[in-house]
Design a protein around this motif. Structure first.
Motif, PDB file in Angstrom:
ATOM      1  N   VAL A 116      33.226  34.280   0.683  1.00 35.77           N
ATOM      2  CA  VAL A 116      33.941  35.559   0.584  1.00 35.77           C
ATOM      3  C   VAL A 116      34.795  35.619  -0.666  1.00 35.77           C
ATOM      4  CG1 VAL A 116      34.062  36.174   3.012  1.00 35.77           C
ATOM      5  CG2 VAL A 116      35.849  34.746   2.025  1.00 35.77           C
ATOM      6  N   ILE A 117      34.844  36.794  -1.238  1.00 34.64           N
ATOM      7  CA  ILE A 117      35.815  37.073  -2.283  1.00 34.64           C
ATOM      8  C   ILE A 117      37.132  37.302  -1.547  1.00 34.64           C
ATOM      9  CG2 ILE A 117      36.383  38.666  -4.170  1.00 34.64           C
ATOM     10  CD1 ILE A 117      33.723  37.491  -4.767  1.00 34.64           C
ATOM     11  N   ALA A 118      38.219  36.820  -2.112  1.00 32.71           N
ATOM     12  CA  ALA A 118      39.510  36.895  -1.426  1.00 32.71           C
ATOM     13  C   ALA A 118      39.937  38.339  -1.168  1.00 32.71           C
ATOM     14  CB  ALA A 118      40.575  36.196  -2.265  1.00 32.71           C
ATOM     15  N   VAL A 119      40.439  38.586   0.050  1.00 32.07           N
ATOM     16  CA  VAL A 119      41.152  39.846   0.308  1.00 32.07           C
ATOM     17  C   VAL A 119      42.505  39.747  -0.393  1.00 32.07           C
ATOM     18  CG1 VAL A 119      42.215  41.281   2.094  1.00 32.07           C
ATOM     19  CG2 VAL A 119      39.991  40.213   2.509  1.00 32.07           C
ATOM     20  N   THR A 120      43.110  38.575  -0.253  1.00 33.41           N
ATOM     21  CA  THR A 120      44.247  38.234  -1.083  1.00 33.41           C
ATOM     22  C   THR A 120      44.392  36.721  -1.069  1.00 33.41           C
ATOM     23  OG1 THR A 120      46.538  38.757  -1.628  1.00 33.41           O
ATOM     24  CG2 THR A 120      46.044  38.437   0.689  1.00 33.41           C
ATOM     25  N   THR A 152      61.257  19.460 -13.223  1.00 33.88           N
ATOM     26  CA  THR A 152      62.122  20.502 -13.801  1.00 33.88           C
ATOM     27  C   THR A 152      62.877  21.282 -12.729  1.00 33.88           C
ATOM     28  OG1 THR A 152      60.355  22.132 -13.702  1.00 33.88           O
ATOM     29  CG2 THR A 152      60.520  20.853 -15.730  1.00 33.88           C
ATOM     30  N   ARG A 153      62.613  20.971 -11.469  1.00 33.53           N
ATOM     31  CA  ARG A 153      63.212  21.699 -10.341  1.00 33.53           C
ATOM     32  C   ARG A 153      62.925  23.204 -10.423  1.00 33.53           C
ATOM     33  NH1 ARG A 153      68.474  18.509  -8.058  1.00 33.53           N
ATOM     34  NH2 ARG A 153      67.253  16.670  -7.571  1.00 33.53           N
ATOM     35  N   GLU A 154      61.672  23.488 -10.728  1.00 24.90           N
ATOM     36  CA  GLU A 154      61.215  24.881 -10.746  1.00 24.90           C
ATOM     37  C   GLU A 154      60.045  25.021  -9.790  1.00 24.90           C
ATOM     38  OE1 GLU A 154      61.889  26.475 -15.252  1.00 24.90           O
ATOM     39  OE2 GLU A 154      60.489  24.828 -14.998  1.00 24.90           O
ATOM     40  N   VAL A 155      59.771  26.261  -9.373  1.00 22.10           N
ATOM     41  CA  VAL A 155      58.560  26.502  -8.602  1.00 22.10           C
ATOM     42  C   VAL A 155      57.736  27.577  -9.308  1.00 22.10           C
ATOM     43  CG1 VAL A 155      59.323  25.803  -6.301  1.00 22.10           C
ATOM     44  CG2 VAL A 155      59.793  28.110  -7.095  1.00 22.10           C
ATOM     45  N   GLY A 156      56.429  27.476  -9.142  1.00 23.13           N
ATOM     46  CA  GLY A 156      55.534  28.472  -9.726  1.00 23.13           C
ATOM     47  C   GLY A 156      54.723  29.132  -8.631  1.00 23.13           C
ATOM     48  N   THR A 157      54.371  30.395  -8.844  1.00 24.50           N
ATOM     49  CA  THR A 157      53.558  31.127  -7.869  1.00 24.50           C
ATOM     50  C   THR A 157      52.413  31.832  -8.584  1.00 24.50           C
ATOM     51  OG1 THR A 157      54.910  33.099  -8.154  1.00 24.50           O
ATOM     52  CG2 THR A 157      55.502  31.648  -6.319  1.00 24.50           C
ATOM     53  N   GLY A 158      51.382  32.139  -7.820  1.00 24.18           N
ATOM     54  CA  GLY A 158      50.285  32.950  -8.336  1.00 24.18           C
ATOM     55  C   GLY A 158      49.714  33.770  -7.191  1.00 24.18           C
ATOM     56  N   ILE A 159      49.497  35.059  -7.448  1.00 20.70           N
ATOM     57  CA  ILE A 159      48.963  35.968  -6.429  1.00 20.70           C
ATOM     58  C   ILE A 159      47.608  36.451  -6.909  1.00 20.70           C
ATOM     59  CG2 ILE A 159      49.268  38.237  -5.323  1.00 20.70           C
ATOM     60  CD1 ILE A 159      52.281  37.891  -5.678  1.00 20.70           C
ATOM     61  N   GLY A 160      46.601  36.421  -6.028  1.00 24.30           N
ATOM     62  CA  GLY A 160      45.269  36.910  -6.390  1.00 24.30           C
ATOM     63  C   GLY A 160      44.896  38.126  -5.570  1.00 24.30           C
ATOM     64  N   SER A 161      44.025  38.971  -6.096  1.00 28.73           N
ATOM     65  CA  SER A 161      43.459  40.103  -5.351  1.00 28.73           C
ATOM     66  C   SER A 161      44.502  41.059  -4.804  1.00 28.73           C
ATOM     67  CB  SER A 161      42.644  39.604  -4.150  1.00 28.73           C
ATOM     68  OG  SER A 161      41.332  39.380  -4.524  1.00 28.73           O
ATOM     69  N   ASP A 208      44.267  50.004  -1.859  1.00 24.88           N
ATOM     70  CA  ASP A 208      43.332  50.038  -0.729  1.00 24.88           C
ATOM     71  C   ASP A 208      41.931  49.940  -1.315  1.00 24.88           C
ATOM     72  OD1 ASP A 208      45.431  50.636   0.999  1.00 24.88           O
ATOM     73  OD2 ASP A 208      45.082  52.798   0.909  1.00 24.88           O
ATOM     74  N   ASP A 209      41.095  49.064  -0.785  1.00 24.07           N
ATOM     75  CA  ASP A 209      39.689  49.079  -1.194  1.00 24.07           C
ATOM     76  C   ASP A 209      38.840  48.580  -0.049  1.00 24.07           C
ATOM     77  OD1 ASP A 209      39.742  46.323  -1.195  1.00 24.07           O
ATOM     78  OD2 ASP A 209      39.619  46.097  -3.362  1.00 24.07           O
ATOM     79  N   VAL A 210      37.547  48.341  -0.328  1.00 25.31           N
ATOM     80  CA  VAL A 210      36.634  47.963   0.751  1.00 25.31           C
ATOM     81  C   VAL A 210      37.051  46.680   1.446  1.00 25.31           C
ATOM     82  CG1 VAL A 210      34.553  49.123  -0.055  1.00 25.31           C
ATOM     83  CG2 VAL A 210      35.117  46.872  -0.982  1.00 25.31           C
ATOM     84  N   ARG A 211      37.765  45.812   0.725  1.00 24.01           N
ATOM     85  CA  ARG A 211      38.098  44.528   1.344  1.00 24.01           C
ATOM     86  C   ARG A 211      39.392  44.566   2.148  1.00 24.01           C
ATOM     87  NH1 ARG A 211      38.498  41.101  -3.105  1.00 24.01           N
ATOM     88  NH2 ARG A 211      37.551  42.583  -4.526  1.00 24.01           N
ATOM     89  N   GLY A 212      40.245  45.540   1.923  1.00 26.69           N
ATOM     90  CA  GLY A 212      41.477  45.577   2.702  1.00 26.69           C
ATOM     91  C   GLY A 212      42.395  46.685   2.199  1.00 26.69           C
ATOM     92  N   THR A 213      43.368  47.034   3.022  1.00 26.35           N
ATOM     93  CA  THR A 213      44.315  48.056   2.587  1.00 26.35           C
ATOM     94  C   THR A 213      45.475  47.385   1.840  1.00 26.35           C
ATOM     95  OG1 THR A 213      45.637  47.868   4.587  1.00 26.35           O
ATOM     96  CG2 THR A 213      43.833  49.463   4.646  1.00 26.35           C
ATOM     97  N   ALA A 214      46.205  48.186   1.099  1.00 30.45           N
ATOM     98  CA  ALA A 214      47.353  47.667   0.365  1.00 30.45           C
ATOM     99  C   ALA A 214      48.384  47.094   1.346  1.00 30.45           C
ATOM    100  CB  ALA A 214      47.969  48.781  -0.478  1.00 30.45           C
ATOM    101  N   ASP A 215      48.606  47.797   2.444  1.00 30.26           N
ATOM    102  CA  ASP A 215      49.595  47.329   3.421  1.00 30.26           C
ATOM    103  C   ASP A 215      49.201  45.987   4.016  1.00 30.26           C
ATOM    104  OD1 ASP A 215      51.254  49.407   3.128  1.00 30.26           O
ATOM    105  OD2 ASP A 215      50.627  50.492   4.949  1.00 30.26           O
ATOM    106  N   TYR A 216      47.908  45.895   4.350  1.00 31.36           N
ATOM    107  CA  TYR A 216      47.442  44.639   4.932  1.00 31.36           C
ATOM    108  C   TYR A 216      47.621  43.503   3.938  1.00 31.36           C
ATOM    109  CZ  TYR A 216      44.583  40.908   6.689  1.00 31.36           C
ATOM    110  OH  TYR A 216      44.173  39.678   7.097  1.00 31.36           O
ATOM    111  N   ARG A 217      47.289  43.779   2.683  1.00 35.31           N
ATOM    112  CA  ARG A 217      47.404  42.719   1.666  1.00 35.31           C
ATOM    113  C   ARG A 217      48.843  42.236   1.540  1.00 35.31           C
ATOM    114  NH1 ARG A 217      42.912  45.477  -1.360  1.00 35.31           N
ATOM    115  NH2 ARG A 217      41.372  43.826  -1.613  1.00 35.31           N
ATOM    116  N   LYS A 218      49.785  43.167   1.553  1.00 34.70           N
ATOM    117  CA  LYS A 218      51.195  42.762   1.428  1.00 34.70           C
ATOM    118  C   LYS A 218      51.615  41.936   2.633  1.00 34.70           C
ATOM    119  CE  LYS A 218      53.286  45.802  -1.829  1.00 34.70           C
ATOM    120  NZ  LYS A 218      54.583  46.012  -2.399  1.00 34.70           N
ATOM    121  N   HIS A 219      51.218  42.391   3.796  1.00 29.48           N
ATOM    122  CA  HIS A 219      51.578  41.651   5.003  1.00 29.48           C
ATOM    123  C   HIS A 219      50.970  40.247   4.960  1.00 29.48           C
ATOM    124  CE1 HIS A 219      52.356  40.601   9.108  1.00 29.48           C
ATOM    125  NE2 HIS A 219      51.063  40.353   9.271  1.00 29.48           N
TER     126      HIS A 219
END
Ligand code: FAD
Ligand code: FES
Ligand code: FES
Lengths: 288, 173
Positions: free
Chosen positions: A183-187, A197-206, A252-263
């Motif tokens: 599957v391609i990620a919904v998110t 360095t006492r830092e954190v990094g993040t990355g968000i996909g889809s 919102d797209d075929v793989r999921g809604t914007a709200d769902y992705r945020k949740h």
């Protein structure tokens, strides 16, 4: 249509310079779909599979140099210690057949916001090595993604390698999809602690026009986390999830809604953080 | 262009290959090897799976020109020589699929056979334990079957693994 098949890196760069419209092809798992369905008829294909340097990887001092063509399978089998989050992400890509051919270079070349290698590259502060006949330059992954499928790579440039800092703390990758495989990620979300360095990094996909960072969440967590004892309150974990979700810009797209992705993002961000914190407390080196 | 490579142990040449042509097309339409099936041409179904230089790949996702000088093994290459002359017989993986009822329309079968062969090469054939169900499912995650519901396919892989483990005298390591 021409088929260009250089056997050295110099020849490949010269070919790309002489034919800027030529489409590079490594694993072919994105390029061939377009050709098979006649979505795109480039004047030339530039086959990179004979350029051996692109398929090599080596620890290089404080970082791992990963050739652009190294397959997901190799990353999973060989590089779990050097690049834990990227190895976890590689496991989640497609099927064994696709993982045997698909590469991080190809994922970066296509720069789909859903590409699974992007969140770990952002979270771990990796660097992309780009080259052309004009020379070689290094672009932080955090500056590489410019817009929908638009990147810092110039037309005459090829992706040579990705440089990943040696891990210095827990790393995680989580992906939401309707089934376990293929599957391609919904998110998707990746988190990396940098104990040095006492830092954190993040990355968000889809969940946006490009892969994204959640910088506010990063700063919040770096300040809130007790780097000596590994303590972190439940409240802070919840807040971190909210901040990650608020950094997303989904549609919102075929793989999921914007709200769902945020949740979903707030949930997987909390999970990734929970796992990272327990690993941090155990003080064990990350091992997949 | 002209592409020369090795398929199932023999050197072959394909002429007038278009630069964007897939290995799958060359195998089926130019070399008369219709074993690899064309069902999706987008890497989703796995019915075109072959070995390229020893690792499995969807042949619809490989540009034929990328195979110049390389080694390909297709499902046709999984048959075994029978003792007499040039006669061929089904390989053990193929036998197991037939026996377990894992073949209905057969469209998915070639890809599943190649992918199963690869799984067994990485496990029982090197003296390791027979693959667990989770490993079987993982290995076959990129192969779609519309007919069998997969249970019979998984039975077939278990059967093939058991037999090969017995043959190689290992398997219980
Ligand atoms: C069935 C299927 C499932 C998939 N599932 C996933 C998934 O779960 N997650 C995911 O992230 N992706 C997935 N993909 C997409 C694809 O497998 C990945 O994007 C992969 O990383 C592409 O790598 P490749 O080497 O095959 O690239 P190619 O197809 O060879 O190239 C992809 C793009 O990058 C360019 N390129 C390649 N190499 C270079 C280079 N060295 N320098 C500059 N440009 C270059 C090409 O010109 C092209 O634009 C899937 C694809 C298929 C067919
Ligand atoms: S035809 Fe190649 S994967 Fe479906
Ligand atoms: S037996 Fe028909 S698709 Fe599998």
């Amino acid at each position: 249509m021409e088929f260009l098949s250089p056997s050295t890196w110099e020849e490949a760069l010269a070919a790309k310079s002489a034919h800027p419209d030529a489409v590079p092809i490594t694993g072919g798992t994105d390029v061939m779909v377009e050709l098979n369905f006649d979505q795109h008829r480039p004047p030339a294909l530039l086959d990179l599979t004979r350029v051996t340097e692109l398929f090599e990887w080596e620890p290089d001092g404080s970082q791992l140099r990963l050739g652009a063509g190294v397959s997901y399978t190799t990353i999973i089998e060989k590089l779990g210690r050097h690049a834990p989050a990227l190895a976890q992400a590689s496991r989640s890509v497609a099927s064994p057949q696709i993982r045997n051919r698909g590469s991080v270079g190809g994922n970066l070349g296509g720069a789909s916001p859903a590409g699974d290698s992007h969140p770990p590259l952002l979270a771990t502060d990796a660097t992309i090595e780009l080259a052309s006949v004009r020379g070689t330059r290094h672009v932080p992954a955090r500056e590489f993604y410019l817009g929908p499928r638009r990147t810092a790579r110039q037309q005459d440039e090829l992706i040579a390698a990705v440089l990943l800092p040696q891990p210095s703390g827990p790393q995680q990758f989580c992906k939401i999809g309707p089934r376990n495989a293929m599957v391609i990620a919904v998110t998707a979300f990746s988190l990396a602690f940098n104990t040095a360095t006492r830092e954190v990094g993040t990355g968000i996909g889809s969940a946006g026009p490009t892969p994204l960072r959640a910088t506010e969440a990063e700063q919040f967590l770096a300040a809130e986390f007790d780097w000596d004892s590994g303590a972190l309150s439940e409240e802070a974990i919840r807040r971190f999830g909210e901040l990650v979700a608020s950094a997303a810009r989904p549609i919102d797209d075929v793989r999921g809604t914007a709200d769902y992705r945020k949740h979903a993002l707030s949930v997987i961000a909390r999970r990734a953080l929970g796992w990272s914190v327990s690993e941090y407390r155990k003080g064990e080196p990350q091992c997949v | 262009m002209r592409v020369t490579f090795e398929v199932n142990g023999e050197e072959v040449t394909a002429d007038n290959v278009w630069a964007g042509e897939s290995l799958l097309y060359v195998l089926r339409e130019r070399l008369g090897l219709p074993g690899s099936k064309n069902a999706c041409e987008q890497g989703e179904c796995g019915s075109c799976t072959v070995y390229l230089d020893g690792s499995t790949a969807c042949s619809c996702m490989i540009a034929a020109g990328q195979c110049e000088g390389r080694t390909v093994q297709t499902v046709e290459g999984l048959v075994e020589e029978s003792g007499e002359g040039t006669d061929k017989q089904l390989g053990s993986v193929q036998e197991a699929f037939v026996e377990a009822g894992a073949v209905q329309c057969g469209f998915c079968t070639p890809g599943l056979l190649v992918q199963t062969d690869d799984l067994l090469s990485r496990t029982v054939r090197t003296g390791q334990e027979a693959p667990a169900d989770t490993e079987i499912r993982e290995a076959l995650a990129g192969n779609l079957c519309r007919c069998t519901g997969y249970e019979k396919i998984i039975d077939a892989v278990r059967l093939a693994a058991e037999r090969e483990a017995e043959k190689s005298g290992g398997g219980a390591a």
